[in-house]
Design an enzyme around this catalytic site. Structure first.
Site, PDB file in Angstrom:
ATOM      1  N   ASP A 139      33.412  32.829  43.211  1.00 46.43           N
ATOM      2  CA  ASP A 139      32.582  32.305  44.309  1.00 46.43           C
ATOM      3  C   ASP A 139      32.043  33.477  45.126  1.00 46.43           C
ATOM      4  OD1 ASP A 139      35.191  32.899  45.354  1.00 46.43           O
ATOM      5  OD2 ASP A 139      34.764  31.685  47.125  1.00 46.43           O
ATOM      6  N   GLU A 178      37.840  31.845  47.026  1.00 45.96           N
ATOM      7  CA  GLU A 178      38.375  33.010  47.752  1.00 45.96           C
ATOM      8  C   GLU A 178      37.646  33.215  49.072  1.00 45.96           C
ATOM      9  OE1 GLU A 178      39.219  37.070  49.084  1.00 45.96           O
ATOM     10  OE2 GLU A 178      37.281  36.186  48.673  1.00 45.96           O
TER      11      GLU A 178
HETATM   12  N1  BES Z   1      36.743  41.381  48.564  1.00 49.64           N
HETATM   13  C1  BES Z   1      37.083  40.918  49.855  1.00 49.64           C
HETATM   14  C2  BES Z   1      38.345  41.527  50.403  1.00 49.64           C
HETATM   15  C3  BES Z   1      38.190  42.940  50.872  1.00 49.64           C
HETATM   16  C4  BES Z   1      37.178  43.278  51.736  1.00 49.64           C
HETATM   17  C5  BES Z   1      39.075  43.858  50.487  1.00 49.64           C
HETATM   18  C6  BES Z   1      37.061  44.577  52.182  1.00 49.64           C
HETATM   19  C7  BES Z   1      38.975  45.148  50.915  1.00 49.64           C
HETATM   20  C8  BES Z   1      37.950  45.501  51.766  1.00 49.64           C
HETATM   21  C9  BES Z   1      37.273  39.419  49.842  1.00 49.64           C
HETATM   22  O1  BES Z   1      36.363  38.759  49.031  1.00 49.64           O
HETATM   23  C10 BES Z   1      37.069  38.898  51.258  1.00 49.64           C
HETATM   24  O2  BES Z   1      36.007  38.992  51.782  1.00 49.64           O
HETATM   25  N2  BES Z   1      38.119  38.389  51.870  1.00 49.64           N
HETATM   26  C11 BES Z   1      38.032  37.751  53.140  1.00 49.64           C
HETATM   27  C12 BES Z   1      39.238  36.869  53.234  1.00 49.64           C
HETATM   28  C13 BES Z   1      39.106  35.710  54.169  1.00 49.64           C
HETATM   29  C14 BES Z   1      37.966  34.789  53.811  1.00 49.64           C
HETATM   30  C15 BES Z   1      40.392  34.944  54.201  1.00 49.64           C
HETATM   31  C16 BES Z   1      38.024  38.745  54.284  1.00 49.64           C
HETATM   32  O3  BES Z   1      38.648  39.824  54.198  1.00 49.64           O
HETATM   33  O4  BES Z   1      37.383  38.454  55.282  1.00 49.64           O
HETATM   34 ZN    ZN Z   2      34.435  38.689  50.114  1.00 47.18          ZN
END
Ligand code: BES
Ligand code: ZN
Length: 456
Positions: A89, A154
């Site tokens: 997604d 996710e």
């Molecule tokens: N790929 C990211 C996580 C991430 C972002 C890891 C920057 C390392 C550095 C993931 O898809 C994401 O955006 N996660 C969200 C989680 C939330 C929706 C619970 C985030 O970090 O905001």
């Molecule tokens: Zn993300």
């Protein structure tokens, strides 16, 4: 061992790019109810891809939300089993007019592919699929057992994945979980992420009266809910950037001397960083270095605030309601629910009795910190260094992948974060992009990684 597979990777690189382009055309925006069918299309397309490259027991596992896609290859008895997780997604595309090209019409420019989901996370899950394809095509077998699970929720908090993992714990059982959903620290240098922050996300609703009021007829006798809200929010942090919620720091793991020294050796230029985002200068918690603030310290942020009159001209009104979305990035070992309770109790204690306050816990997750001596992690380091020809940066990340801690707890397996994004990948923003150099080197590194893991 992996020579033939690497040759296959090189010979098929153009086709791999074309296939990635096809995957990136599907607008699998999980937060948009109108895109529900596109998520299914994406899941089906990935399932087809998994069948095509020779994976087995492929299945779409339904959930109350968007489904997950699963596949495996278990032909290496006695060898470690890797569970490769990623998400298909993507984030919404707004503001869409700030994109240089349409978000779901992938374009290659300056060695980068521009499209929503290119880095986060379709390009990265595709690395694993193409590496497995290469080894199966060239060697007819893998040096390890693999299981793959790609979810579709996710970006909206992985709401149904915890239950799915619990229900299918046997199917998903493994020795290591591998995730590529993080950026590298700098271009050209591979990175291993050994820590992620957690998250607590809340909505605050303040109500003053039943309806909006004439500010002349009623002004002076009622509390303005916007004012009550900003008063409360203003008391969440002091001038040094310290968060004032009682007990907020109770479970925060301190930064060791050793880690402080290591982090301080990573190149970080605050001026360039500020320029890169158009900030006059950087801001942060007193007493900590930049990378510590970003990776190893918790934060409090107001994500949005609304209420009252926002149209053209002037309107003399006392609004009935005011609202804010707030979130806190957490570090190990802070518990997201405990933090939500502490925030709620504090906000309620600050709210005057002239208004009503409600706090809703929207979603969250634990942070993660992994052991740097883990043999799987060291295998990852060797594989990345072999493919990229550069030393690995050991980094933490400020972002969150809440399911990481769930995997670690339920499957009792260490989680390795080998990410192939770049700091300027514009994840969640206009012009998201993924480096094709990293894409191809990433595939190579996973070929080496499977080999290294087979030798453990
Ligand atoms: N790929 C990211 C996580 C991430 C972002 C890891 C920057 C390392 C550095 C993931 O898809 C994401 O955006 N996660 C969200 C989680 C939330 C929706 C619970 C985030 O970090 O905001
Ligand atoms: Zn993300």
């Amino acid at each position: 061992m992996s020579n033939k597979s690497i040759q296959y990777v090189n010979e098929n690189s153009e086709r791999h790019e074309q296939e990635l382009i096809e995957i990136l055309k599907v607008p699998s925006v999980s937060s948009d109810p109108e895109r529900k069918a596109d998520l299914l299309v994406m899941a089906e397309q990935l399932k087809e891809e998994m069948i095509k490259i020779g994976l087995e027991n492929t299945q779409i596992i339904p959930t109350a939300g968007h489904p997950s896609v699963y596949a495996e290859w278990l032909g290496a008895p006695g060898k470690p089993t890797l569970l490769i997780y990623g998400h298909y997604d993507v984030q919404p595309v707004d503001p869409v007019d700030l994109w240089d090209s349409p978000p779901f019409e992938p374009v290659i420019k300056n060695g980068k592919i521009f499209a929503r989901g290119s880095a986060d996370d379709k390009g990265q899950i595709f690395i694993h699929l193409k590496a497995i394809e290469a080894v199966l095509a060239a060697e007819k077998e893998l040096p390890v057992n693999v299981k793959l699970i790609f979810e579709g929720e996710e970006e909206v908090g992985s709401e149904h994945l915890t239950d799915l993992i619990k229900e299918h714990a046997e199917l998903l059982s493994c020795d290591y979980v591998i995730i590529s959903d993080t950026p590298m620290f700098r271009e050209g240098f591979p990175g291993i992420t050994y820590g992620l922050r957690g998250l607590t996300y809340l909505q605050v609703d303040i109500r003053g009266t039943d309806t909006d009021l004439h500010s002349g007829t009623f002004g002076g006798l009622v509390k303005n809910p916007i004012h009550a809200l900003v008063d409360i929010l203003a008391k969440m942090k002091d001038e040094d950037g310290k968060i004032l919620i009682p007990g907020f720091y109770d479970d925060v793991l301190p930064i060791s001397e050793n880690e402080h020294d290591k982090l301080s050796k990573l190149p970080f230029d605050p001026k360039a960083f500020a320029d890169g985002i158009g900030a006059p200068t950087l801001y942060g918690e007193a007493g900590f270095d930049h990378l510590e603030r970003l990776w190893a310290r918790p934060t409090f942020d107001v994500n949005g605030i609304w209420g009252g009159f926002q149209g053209e001209g002037a309107k003399t009104v006392i609004p009935a309601e005011a609202h804010a979305k707030v979130s806190m990035r957490l570090v190990a070992n802070q518990d997201p629910d405990d933090i939500a309770e502490k925030f709620t109790a504090y906000a309620q204690s600050l709210a005057p009795d002239t208004v009503d306050i409600k706090v809703r816990n929207m979603h969250g997750g634990f942070g993660y910190l992994t052991d740097l001596e883990n043999p799987g992690l060291l295998a990852g380091v060797r594989a990345l260094e072999k493919a990229f020809g550069k030393e690995v940066d050991f980094i933490r990340e400020g972002g969150s992948i809440p399911i990481v801690k769930v995997f670690a707890d339920i499957l009792k397996a260490p989680v390795l974060l080998m990410g192939y994004g770049l700091p300027d990948q514009n994840a969640h923003a206009p012009n998201e992009n993924f480096s094709l150099y990293n894409f191809h080197k990433g595939i190579e590194s996973i070929v080496y990684f499977l080999d290294e893991m087979g030798q453990l």
